[in-house]
Design a protein around this motif. Structure first.
Motif, PDB file in Angstrom:
ATOM      1  N   ALA A  13      -4.435 -31.816 -17.116  1.00  0.00           N
ATOM      2  CA  ALA A  13      -3.780 -32.285 -15.941  1.00  0.00           C
ATOM      3  C   ALA A  13      -2.706 -31.764 -15.353  1.00  0.00           C
ATOM      4  O   ALA A  13      -1.960 -31.962 -14.262  1.00  0.00           O
ATOM      5  CB  ALA A  13      -3.188 -34.076 -16.608  1.00  0.00           C
ATOM      6  N   TYR A  14      -2.935 -30.190 -16.146  1.00  0.00           N
ATOM      7  CA  TYR A  14      -1.111 -29.824 -14.930  1.00  0.00           C
ATOM      8  C   TYR A  14      -2.278 -28.847 -13.778  1.00  0.00           C
ATOM      9  O   TYR A  14      -2.913 -28.847 -13.783  1.00  0.00           O
ATOM     10  CB  TYR A  14      -1.814 -28.379 -16.154  1.00  0.00           C
ATOM     11  CG  TYR A  14      -0.232 -27.780 -15.747  1.00  0.00           C
ATOM     12  CD1 TYR A  14       0.796 -27.773 -15.383  1.00  0.00           C
ATOM     13  CD2 TYR A  14      -0.855 -26.030 -15.154  1.00  0.00           C
ATOM     14  CE1 TYR A  14       1.620 -27.040 -15.523  1.00  0.00           C
ATOM     15  CE2 TYR A  14       0.152 -24.960 -14.554  1.00  0.00           C
ATOM     16  CZ  TYR A  14       1.136 -25.712 -15.082  1.00  0.00           C
ATOM     17  OH  TYR A  14       2.515 -24.697 -14.023  1.00  0.00           O
TER      18      TYR A  14
ATOM     19  N   ASP B  45       4.820 -30.802 -15.773  1.00  0.00           N
ATOM     20  CA  ASP B  45       3.641 -30.753 -14.814  1.00  0.00           C
ATOM     21  C   ASP B  45       3.826 -31.192 -13.338  1.00  0.00           C
ATOM     22  O   ASP B  45       3.315 -31.243 -13.145  1.00  0.00           O
ATOM     23  CB  ASP B  45       1.874 -31.862 -15.427  1.00  0.00           C
ATOM     24  CG  ASP B  45       1.458 -31.478 -16.565  1.00  0.00           C
ATOM     25  OD1 ASP B  45       1.346 -30.095 -16.707  1.00  0.00           O
ATOM     26  OD2 ASP B  45       0.653 -32.599 -16.977  1.00  0.00           O
ATOM     27  N   CYS B  46       4.751 -31.599 -13.415  1.00  0.00           N
ATOM     28  CA  CYS B  46       5.456 -32.054 -12.572  1.00  0.00           C
ATOM     29  C   CYS B  46       5.992 -31.028 -11.957  1.00  0.00           C
ATOM     30  O   CYS B  46       6.258 -31.101 -10.886  1.00  0.00           O
ATOM     31  CB  CYS B  46       7.056 -33.254 -13.071  1.00  0.00           C
ATOM     32  SG  CYS B  46       5.982 -34.835 -13.145  1.00  0.00           S
ATOM     33  N   LEU B  47       6.854 -30.141 -12.547  1.00  0.00           N
ATOM     34  CA  LEU B  47       7.693 -29.117 -13.000  1.00  0.00           C
ATOM     35  C   LEU B  47       6.285 -28.569 -11.318  1.00  0.00           C
ATOM     36  O   LEU B  47       6.831 -27.592 -10.431  1.00  0.00           O
ATOM     37  CB  LEU B  47       8.084 -28.438 -13.072  1.00  0.00           C
ATOM     38  CG  LEU B  47       9.325 -27.823 -12.802  1.00  0.00           C
ATOM     39  CD1 LEU B  47      10.286 -28.609 -12.809  1.00  0.00           C
ATOM     40  CD2 LEU B  47       9.919 -27.158 -14.304  1.00  0.00           C
ATOM     41  N   GLY B  48       5.026 -27.844 -12.045  1.00  0.00           N
ATOM     42  CA  GLY B  48       4.126 -27.377 -11.707  1.00  0.00           C
ATOM     43  C   GLY B  48       3.185 -27.494 -10.309  1.00  0.00           C
ATOM     44  O   GLY B  48       2.484 -27.888  -9.478  1.00  0.00           O
ATOM     45  N   GLU B  49       4.178 -29.571  -9.366  1.00  0.00           N
ATOM     46  CA  GLU B  49       3.421 -29.720  -8.851  1.00  0.00           C
ATOM     47  C   GLU B  49       4.133 -29.582  -7.471  1.00  0.00           C
ATOM     48  O   GLU B  49       5.054 -29.723  -6.833  1.00  0.00           O
ATOM     49  CB  GLU B  49       3.525 -31.795  -8.732  1.00  0.00           C
ATOM     50  CG  GLU B  49       2.568 -32.346  -9.897  1.00  0.00           C
ATOM     51  CD  GLU B  49       1.084 -32.378  -9.927  1.00  0.00           C
ATOM     52  OE1 GLU B  49       0.758 -32.150  -8.401  1.00  0.00           O
ATOM     53  OE2 GLU B  49       0.571 -33.313 -10.538  1.00  0.00           O
ATOM     54  N   CYS B  58      11.442 -38.004 -11.902  1.00  0.00           N
ATOM     55  CA  CYS B  58      10.560 -38.409 -13.677  1.00  0.00           C
ATOM     56  C   CYS B  58      10.949 -37.336 -14.157  1.00  0.00           C
ATOM     57  O   CYS B  58      11.264 -37.522 -16.012  1.00  0.00           O
ATOM     58  CB  CYS B  58       9.172 -38.209 -12.937  1.00  0.00           C
ATOM     59  SG  CYS B  58       7.832 -38.917 -14.032  1.00  0.00           S
ATOM     60  N   ILE B  59      11.106 -36.391 -13.961  1.00  0.00           N
ATOM     61  CA  ILE B  59      11.116 -34.726 -14.556  1.00  0.00           C
ATOM     62  C   ILE B  59      12.542 -35.687 -15.376  1.00  0.00           C
ATOM     63  O   ILE B  59      12.244 -35.084 -16.577  1.00  0.00           O
ATOM     64  CB  ILE B  59      11.637 -33.766 -13.715  1.00  0.00           C
ATOM     65  CG1 ILE B  59       9.997 -32.896 -13.216  1.00  0.00           C
ATOM     66  CG2 ILE B  59      11.913 -32.423 -14.618  1.00  0.00           C
ATOM     67  CD1 ILE B  59      10.667 -32.410 -12.396  1.00  0.00           C
ATOM     68  N   ARG B  60      13.436 -35.399 -15.026  1.00  0.00           N
ATOM     69  CA  ARG B  60      14.988 -35.931 -15.716  1.00  0.00           C
ATOM     70  C   ARG B  60      14.716 -37.169 -16.691  1.00  0.00           C
ATOM     71  O   ARG B  60      15.198 -36.854 -18.318  1.00  0.00           O
ATOM     72  CB  ARG B  60      16.000 -36.138 -14.645  1.00  0.00           C
ATOM     73  CG  ARG B  60      17.363 -36.504 -15.465  1.00  0.00           C
ATOM     74  CD  ARG B  60      17.672 -38.165 -16.313  1.00  0.00           C
ATOM     75  NE  ARG B  60      18.408 -37.852 -17.027  1.00  0.00           N
ATOM     76  CZ  ARG B  60      19.482 -38.209 -17.233  1.00  0.00           C
ATOM     77  NH1 ARG B  60      20.378 -38.272 -15.849  1.00  0.00           N
ATOM     78  NH2 ARG B  60      20.916 -37.519 -18.462  1.00  0.00           N
ATOM     79  N   LEU B  61      13.631 -38.299 -17.413  1.00  0.00           N
ATOM     80  CA  LEU B  61      13.551 -39.050 -17.752  1.00  0.00           C
ATOM     81  C   LEU B  61      13.066 -38.719 -18.460  1.00  0.00           C
ATOM     82  O   LEU B  61      12.928 -38.756 -20.537  1.00  0.00           O
ATOM     83  CB  LEU B  61      13.639 -40.060 -17.179  1.00  0.00           C
ATOM     84  CG  LEU B  61      14.617 -41.103 -16.353  1.00  0.00           C
ATOM     85  CD1 LEU B  61      13.348 -41.951 -15.067  1.00  0.00           C
ATOM     86  CD2 LEU B  61      14.989 -41.310 -17.335  1.00  0.00           C
ATOM     87  N   ASN B  62      11.928 -37.804 -17.964  1.00  0.00           N
ATOM     88  CA  ASN B  62      11.331 -36.726 -19.407  1.00  0.00           C
ATOM     89  C   ASN B  62      11.159 -36.431 -20.424  1.00  0.00           C
ATOM     90  O   ASN B  62      11.444 -36.091 -21.354  1.00  0.00           O
ATOM     91  CB  ASN B  62       9.996 -36.688 -18.728  1.00  0.00           C
ATOM     92  CG  ASN B  62       9.167 -36.544 -17.717  1.00  0.00           C
ATOM     93  OD1 ASN B  62       8.481 -36.379 -17.556  1.00  0.00           O
ATOM     94  ND2 ASN B  62       8.434 -37.519 -18.595  1.00  0.00           N
ATOM     95  N   MET B 113      -0.965 -39.298 -10.491  1.00  0.00           N
ATOM     96  CA  MET B 113      -0.293 -38.473 -11.169  1.00  0.00           C
ATOM     97  C   MET B 113      -1.196 -38.766 -12.237  1.00  0.00           C
ATOM     98  O   MET B 113      -0.784 -39.680 -13.107  1.00  0.00           O
ATOM     99  CB  MET B 113       0.842 -38.491 -11.092  1.00  0.00           C
ATOM    100  CG  MET B 113       1.492 -37.896  -9.638  1.00  0.00           C
ATOM    101  SD  MET B 113       1.251 -35.511  -9.737  1.00  0.00           S
ATOM    102  CE  MET B 113       1.313 -35.933  -8.175  1.00  0.00           C
ATOM    103  N   GLU B 114      -2.105 -37.929 -13.016  1.00  0.00           N
ATOM    104  CA  GLU B 114      -3.023 -37.951 -14.197  1.00  0.00           C
ATOM    105  C   GLU B 114      -2.080 -37.801 -15.517  1.00  0.00           C
ATOM    106  O   GLU B 114      -1.980 -38.916 -16.765  1.00  0.00           O
ATOM    107  CB  GLU B 114      -3.779 -37.187 -14.374  1.00  0.00           C
ATOM    108  CG  GLU B 114      -4.727 -37.397 -15.393  1.00  0.00           C
ATOM    109  CD  GLU B 114      -5.805 -38.853 -16.058  1.00  0.00           C
ATOM    110  OE1 GLU B 114      -5.309 -39.160 -15.405  1.00  0.00           O
ATOM    111  OE2 GLU B 114      -5.837 -38.653 -16.895  1.00  0.00           O
TER     112      GLU B 114
END
Lengths: 138, 138, 138, 138
Positions: A13-14, B45-49, B58-62, B113-114
């Motif tokens: 999913a990356y 993955d979020c950081l790469g979006e 989402c990143i913070r909670l991750n 977002m998969e």
């Protein structure tokens, strides 16, 4: 679900290209996760042994190896802003920690410590997986 | 090897009685390991979006959930000098972190977002495994 | 109380001889602790910036550096069962991570990011403290 | 530089409003950092004692407390995407871990273990700092 399966699905999913071979990555992530767990538990198992006095070096190396494997697993899991030099240096530290911890655990495994036998195997697996990944990156 | 198998073998080698049900323990250790991994990778993955600006919560909670799951997995893995109050408090923090992170990931999963979809599933699994263990301890 | 003072008091209470120079040890422990904190906060500060899209490499290097500094601080803090090869390998990984993160933070500091300026300074301090300790061990 | 000073400078550079009182935050971050360090070293000091057999519960609680303080320090350091329920749950787990570890260390401090005396003090300080922060959040 095995950690390898979680890692595989998340790497799929990356949103961009992966920086290194997917198969080697997944194997390294799983090995770090397994080895961190086996070292955390081996330290605790040693602490529960009547012969704990003879196992203090083993406990210490277990604690170091658990911390180093956990940090390595995180570094290797990240793809965004990938830096090969940082990743390689961390993998080399992990190879050293796993090899040293395996050497120590094997001594106690030879004297019947079953948790040290299992832990030595996980350390060797992680030593190899990190070594293969660092060879690919370099 | 799956982390669950490593944990099972190491718990079998523990030199005294386990403090809690072996099956629940193994499931909780595996769930914490999986969830720590999926959250570390979901943050990356979020950081790469391209839409990273919309994914900062989402990143913070991750990141929180990865740290809390990793610490919980370690606490739960230890049997020597077991303290039910510390273990329970940590499991409750993990239930809270996993549930909150799953709620956030589900929002982004609904928008395609998969990685958030996979991560939400792991968070829910870990929330449940920790909840079942804390119910047994209490 | 400063971490350096805690580390000093605990090293003074260590029941055997220390394996390395006490002053260098304390400085390295404090630098790892400071740098882990500044990198954790810099990642979070970057995440809160409107220009987060331009800061994703910085966030990633901050996260790696925080994990590596935290693990290094723990390894260096342990005296029992000391292994110079594991300690050196981890210190070298920390030097690499801190130097790389400092390089990246300095770019953003030059564009007015105050948290990157403070973080770059902590990274440089930690890079140096780890470098001096590894030089003593080798 | 003390961790409190690093934390203060980084919080000052945070691009939005802080979610909680700055002074309480800094004190809690420093206390978590100090307590993680003192517990890591106390576990190691105990491991180096001839009477290690009598200190296994102390070592275990030290390891738990170090892991929980480290994770709590990270959670509390993050301001972006702040979630009061997750933060509070983690702070409560930290209060429990620090209080329990302090109780155990105080027993050994009364029998002349200097590292346990210092560690108990850091645990009490962290227990209080986390308790004050959770009271503010709730």
């Amino acid at each position: 679900m095995p950690v390898a399966e979680v890692a595989r699905q998340m790497l799929d999913a990356y949103p961009s290209e992966l920086n290194v071979d997917r198969g080697l990555l997944v194997r390294c992530i799983e090995a770090c996760s397994d080895c961190a767990e086996s070292c955390t538990q081996c330290a605790d198992d040693c602490l529960g042994e009547e012969s704990v006095q003879d196992l203090t070096t083993c406990i210490r190396l277990n604690l170091d190896c658990a911390d180093i494997c956990a940090a390595t697993g995180r570094v290797v899991s990240r793809q965004t802003g990938y830096d090969p030099a940082v990743t390689s240096a961390m993998l080399r530290a992990c190879v050293e920690a796993c090899g040293t911890c395996a050497d120590e655990c094997e001594i106690h495994a030879a004297h019947g410590m079953e948790h040290c036998r299992v832990c030595a195997e996980e350390c060797r697996r992680c030593e190899q997986a990190c070594g293969e990944l660092v060879a690919e990156i370099a």
